[in-house]
Scaffold this motif. Structure first.
Motif, PDB file in Angstrom:
ATOM      1  N   GLN A   1      -9.043 -10.097  14.909  1.00  0.00           N
ATOM      2  CA  GLN A   1      -9.661 -11.168  14.126  1.00  0.00           C
ATOM      3  C   GLN A   1      -8.661 -12.268  13.779  1.00  0.00           C
ATOM      4  O   GLN A   1      -9.059 -13.374  13.408  1.00  0.00           O
ATOM      5  N   GLY A   2      -7.362 -11.965  13.917  1.00  0.00           N
ATOM      6  CA  GLY A   2      -6.324 -12.972  13.724  1.00  0.00           C
ATOM      7  C   GLY A   2      -5.660 -12.937  12.358  1.00  0.00           C
ATOM      8  O   GLY A   2      -6.257 -12.530  11.366  1.00  0.00           O
ATOM      9  N   TYR A   3      -4.402 -13.371  12.321  1.00  0.00           N
ATOM     10  CA  TYR A   3      -3.617 -13.564  11.101  1.00  0.00           C
ATOM     11  C   TYR A   3      -3.529 -12.312  10.229  1.00  0.00           C
ATOM     12  O   TYR A   3      -3.523 -12.395   8.997  1.00  0.00           O
ATOM     13  N   ALA A   4      -3.387 -11.152  10.865  1.00  0.00           N
ATOM     14  CA  ALA A   4      -3.243  -9.918  10.085  1.00  0.00           C
ATOM     15  C   ALA A   4      -1.983  -9.951   9.228  1.00  0.00           C
ATOM     16  O   ALA A   4      -1.941  -9.378   8.138  1.00  0.00           O
ATOM     17  N   GLY A   5      -0.944 -10.655   9.707  1.00  0.00           N
ATOM     18  CA  GLY A   5       0.299 -10.723   8.951  1.00  0.00           C
ATOM     19  C   GLY A   5       0.190 -11.520   7.666  1.00  0.00           C
ATOM     20  O   GLY A   5       1.043 -11.401   6.781  1.00  0.00           O
ATOM     21  N   ALA A   6      -0.828 -12.359   7.548  1.00  0.00           N
ATOM     22  CA  ALA A   6      -1.012 -13.172   6.344  1.00  0.00           C
ATOM     23  C   ALA A   6      -1.856 -12.475   5.284  1.00  0.00           C
ATOM     24  O   ALA A   6      -2.055 -13.023   4.201  1.00  0.00           O
ATOM     25  N   ASN A   7      -2.344 -11.302   5.583  1.00  0.00           N
ATOM     26  CA  ASN A   7      -3.231 -10.583   4.665  1.00  0.00           C
ATOM     27  C   ASN A   7      -2.399  -9.665   3.771  1.00  0.00           C
ATOM     28  O   ASN A   7      -1.828  -8.687   4.242  1.00  0.00           O
ATOM     29  N   PRO A   8      -2.312  -9.953   2.460  1.00  0.00           N
ATOM     30  CA  PRO A   8      -1.459  -9.132   1.587  1.00  0.00           C
ATOM     31  C   PRO A   8      -1.937  -7.692   1.480  1.00  0.00           C
ATOM     32  O   PRO A   8      -1.135  -6.791   1.217  1.00  0.00           O
ATOM     33  N   ASN A   9      -3.235  -7.469   1.678  1.00  0.00           N
ATOM     34  CA  ASN A   9      -3.744  -6.100   1.616  1.00  0.00           C
ATOM     35  C   ASN A   9      -3.145  -5.248   2.728  1.00  0.00           C
ATOM     36  O   ASN A   9      -2.784  -4.085   2.525  1.00  0.00           O
ATOM     37  N   PHE A  10      -3.025  -5.828   3.910  1.00  0.00           N
ATOM     38  CA  PHE A  10      -2.491  -5.080   5.044  1.00  0.00           C
ATOM     39  C   PHE A  10      -1.009  -4.765   4.845  1.00  0.00           C
ATOM     40  O   PHE A  10      -0.542  -3.698   5.259  1.00  0.00           O
ATOM     41  N   TYR A  11      -0.248  -5.674   4.210  1.00  0.00           N
ATOM     42  CA  TYR A  11       1.169  -5.386   4.018  1.00  0.00           C
ATOM     43  C   TYR A  11       1.378  -4.357   2.915  1.00  0.00           C
ATOM     44  O   TYR A  11       2.214  -3.453   3.054  1.00  0.00           O
ATOM     45  N   GLN A  12       0.629  -4.459   1.832  1.00  0.00           N
ATOM     46  CA  GLN A  12       0.746  -3.441   0.789  1.00  0.00           C
ATOM     47  C   GLN A  12       0.377  -2.065   1.327  1.00  0.00           C
ATOM     48  O   GLN A  12       1.046  -1.065   1.035  1.00  0.00           O
ATOM     49  N   ARG A  13      -0.668  -2.016   2.138  1.00  0.00           N
ATOM     50  CA  ARG A  13      -1.055  -0.744   2.737  1.00  0.00           C
ATOM     51  C   ARG A  13       0.038  -0.252   3.683  1.00  0.00           C
ATOM     52  O   ARG A  13       0.318   0.944   3.767  1.00  0.00           O
ATOM     53  N   ALA A  14       0.694  -1.182   4.400  1.00  0.00           N
ATOM     54  CA  ALA A  14       1.787  -0.794   5.303  1.00  0.00           C
ATOM     55  C   ALA A  14       2.942  -0.179   4.514  1.00  0.00           C
ATOM     56  O   ALA A  14       3.557   0.803   4.967  1.00  0.00           O
ATOM     57  N   LEU A  15       3.265  -0.742   3.354  1.00  0.00           N
ATOM     58  CA  LEU A  15       4.323  -0.159   2.526  1.00  0.00           C
ATOM     59  C   LEU A  15       3.950   1.254   2.082  1.00  0.00           C
ATOM     60  O   LEU A  15       4.779   2.168   2.115  1.00  0.00           O
ATOM     61  N   PHE A  16       2.707   1.425   1.679  1.00  0.00           N
ATOM     62  CA  PHE A  16       2.236   2.743   1.268  1.00  0.00           C
ATOM     63  C   PHE A  16       2.350   3.743   2.413  1.00  0.00           C
ATOM     64  O   PHE A  16       2.867   4.860   2.240  1.00  0.00           O
ATOM     65  N   GLU A  17       1.896   3.342   3.600  1.00  0.00           N
ATOM     66  CA  GLU A  17       1.883   4.256   4.741  1.00  0.00           C
ATOM     67  C   GLU A  17       3.298   4.539   5.249  1.00  0.00           C
ATOM     68  O   GLU A  17       3.642   5.684   5.566  1.00  0.00           O
ATOM     69  N   ASN A  18       4.137   3.509   5.336  1.00  0.00           N
ATOM     70  CA  ASN A  18       5.503   3.720   5.804  1.00  0.00           C
ATOM     71  C   ASN A  18       6.314   4.530   4.806  1.00  0.00           C
ATOM     72  O   ASN A  18       7.194   5.302   5.202  1.00  0.00           O
ATOM     73  N   ALA A  19       6.025   4.393   3.517  1.00  0.00           N
ATOM     74  CA  ALA A  19       6.700   5.222   2.520  1.00  0.00           C
ATOM     75  C   ALA A  19       6.378   6.693   2.745  1.00  0.00           C
ATOM     76  O   ALA A  19       7.263   7.563   2.645  1.00  0.00           O
ATOM     77  N   ALA A  20       5.116   6.991   3.059  1.00  0.00           N
ATOM     78  CA  ALA A  20       4.743   8.377   3.336  1.00  0.00           C
ATOM     79  C   ALA A  20       5.483   8.908   4.556  1.00  0.00           C
ATOM     80  O   ALA A  20       5.959  10.055   4.571  1.00  0.00           O
ATOM     81  N   VAL A  21       5.609   8.077   5.576  1.00  0.00           N
ATOM     82  CA  VAL A  21       6.332   8.492   6.787  1.00  0.00           C
ATOM     83  C   VAL A  21       7.811   8.702   6.484  1.00  0.00           C
ATOM     84  O   VAL A  21       8.408   9.709   6.888  1.00  0.00           O
TER      85      VAL A  21
END
Length: 426
Positions: free
Chosen positions: A20-40
């Motif tokens: 859909q485009g511009y996933a990097g500009a979505n703060p929800n996706f980055y916060q979720r990435a921090l949550f998921e990478n922290a678990a890893v």
């Protein structure tokens, strides 16, 4: 064998959301990435991985490589872990100020209690390298560049000089350097401070100008023992440079003839430093490993993980050349099936992955394996389960025990580390 993990990280979005485009500009996706990478990252610490590493790429509105500061990400990861070492794969030296890189890595070393690994790369994405490194005259180097020879030489010159500055600052209390691109310090800086004359007198001249500088804090580790990783490479020149510096090049290809040529180049050069070094030693290998209960489930996970990231983004920069077989002409298929078929992605059930890993380890004498984990577009619970199956079932099946590198601290350090306190008490 040691295991490392490479996390970009990517936006925590599904492949459909990326499209859909511009996933990097979505703060929800980055916060979720921090949550998921922290678990890893926490899981890697518990499972016995040696290190986690982050990349450096900028301006990723596309969302696939949201990793503009691997040292800062490393400081974040250090606060989540106790034994897992922290690397960069890598800081792009041609585009950076090496004085600041030396300082930042020294601080990371202290924050982590001596767990810092130095990872330096030359940079292959022109959008980032030329924009961030414009004051340095930096250019990217990548396989499909029409001006490859010219740009590669310019990039390498900047890289090697910047590395000399970083190492010099770590290895000396006071340091001066006069190069083509960097003067450390620049000539003629007036500094006649009485405090400096009293407490750091060897850094200034009798006439009150700066002659040398030193970084404070400097590294907690003895600088001669800090591991250097050089990702991800097939370049004979880069491999030979890594051998001269005692670094670990991370070999990008799974193709046997290509890998053996890289190992030959490293060994030939490394013997000049250490005549006793064995063939295949001090070299890391880069792979994608996905384990699930069945081959079909693992393939489905892999297609949404690195099987989405690589074909969507990295083929453009010539990554598929790492999969090219000897004598093969034409384009290499740009899909996950080709990544699996050619051995970069070792994907399947416990038995399937065990056979694939055993083959790779046997062919190349692997002592360091770095796993590119496609966290972000893939479900994180599936990736966590894959890591668990790998360490608890696959590796024991083929007789592999995990090892960790033990850092060596500066000889003058004789105090408790701040990280010796329990994690929750800090």
């Amino acid at each position: 064998m040691r295991l490392g993990s490479f996390l970009l990280p990517s936006a925590a979005a599904t492949p459909a959301q990326y499209r859909q485009g511009y996933a990097g500009a979505n703060p929800n996706f980055y916060q979720r990435a921090l949550f998921e990478n922290a678990a890893v990252v926490r899981q890697l610490d518990d499972l016995g991985f040696d290190f986690v590493a982050f990349s450096e790429h900028h301006f990723h509105l596309e969302g696939l490589e949201m990793s503009n500061n691997p040292i800062l990400l490393g400081a974040w990861a250090a606060g989540l872990t106790e034994r897992l070492r922290i690397a960069q794969m890598a800081t792009v030296l041609p585009a950076r100020n090496p004085v600041l890189v030396a300082e930042d890595l020294a601080m990371l070393d202290h924050f982590s209690g001596g767990r810092m690994i130095a990872g330096f790369a030359r940079g292959y994405q022109s959008r980032h390298v030329t924009t961030v490194g414009q004051k340095n005259g930096a250019v990217a180097t990548y396989a499909t560049d029409p001006q490859y020879a010219e740009h590669d030489a310019q990039n390498r010159e900047l890289y090697e000089e910047a590395y000399q500055v970083v190492r010099g600052l770590w290895e000396n209390r006071e340091f001066a350097f006069a190069g083509k691109h960097w003067q450390v310090p620049p000539a003629g800086i007036t500094w006649d401070h009485p405090g400096t004359r009293a407490m750091a007198p060897t850094t200034v001249s009798d006439g009150g100008t700066v002659e040398k500088i030193g970084i404070a804090p400097n590294t907690l580790q003895d600088p001669g023992s800090i591991e250097l990783v050089v990702p991800f490479t097939l370049s004979p020149n880069t491999i030979r440079w890594a051998a001269r510096e005692g670094g670990w090049p991370i070999i990008f290809s799974p193709i046997e003839a290509t890998v053996k040529a890289c190992l030959d180049a490293y060994h030939e050069e490394a013997k000049l430093r250490d005549p006793s070094i064995g063939w295949g030693r001090n070299v890391g290998h880069f792979r994608d490993v996905v384990v699930a209960d069945t081959d079909e489930e693992a393939m489905a996970i892999g297609r949404d993980a690195l099987g989405f990231i690589w074909p969507t983004w990295h083929d453009h920069f010539g990554f598929n050349e790492a999969l090219r077989r000897p004598g093969e002409d034409g384009p290499v298929p740009n899909d996950y099936e080709a990544m699996v078929d050619r051995g970069f992605s070792i994907t399947g059930s416990v038995d399937t992955v065990a056979r694939g890993l055993e083959k790779a380890i046997g062919a190349f004498g692997v002592e360091l394996l770095v796993l590119w984990m496609g966290v972000g577009p893939a479900p994180v619970d599936k990736m966590l389960r894959s890591n668990e199956l790998l360490v608890e079932q696959v590796l024991p099946k083929i007789g592999i025990e995990l090892e960790r590198f033990e850092p060596e601290l500066r000889p003058e350090f004789d105090s408790p580390k701040w990280t010796d306190a329990p994690l929750l008490a800090r």
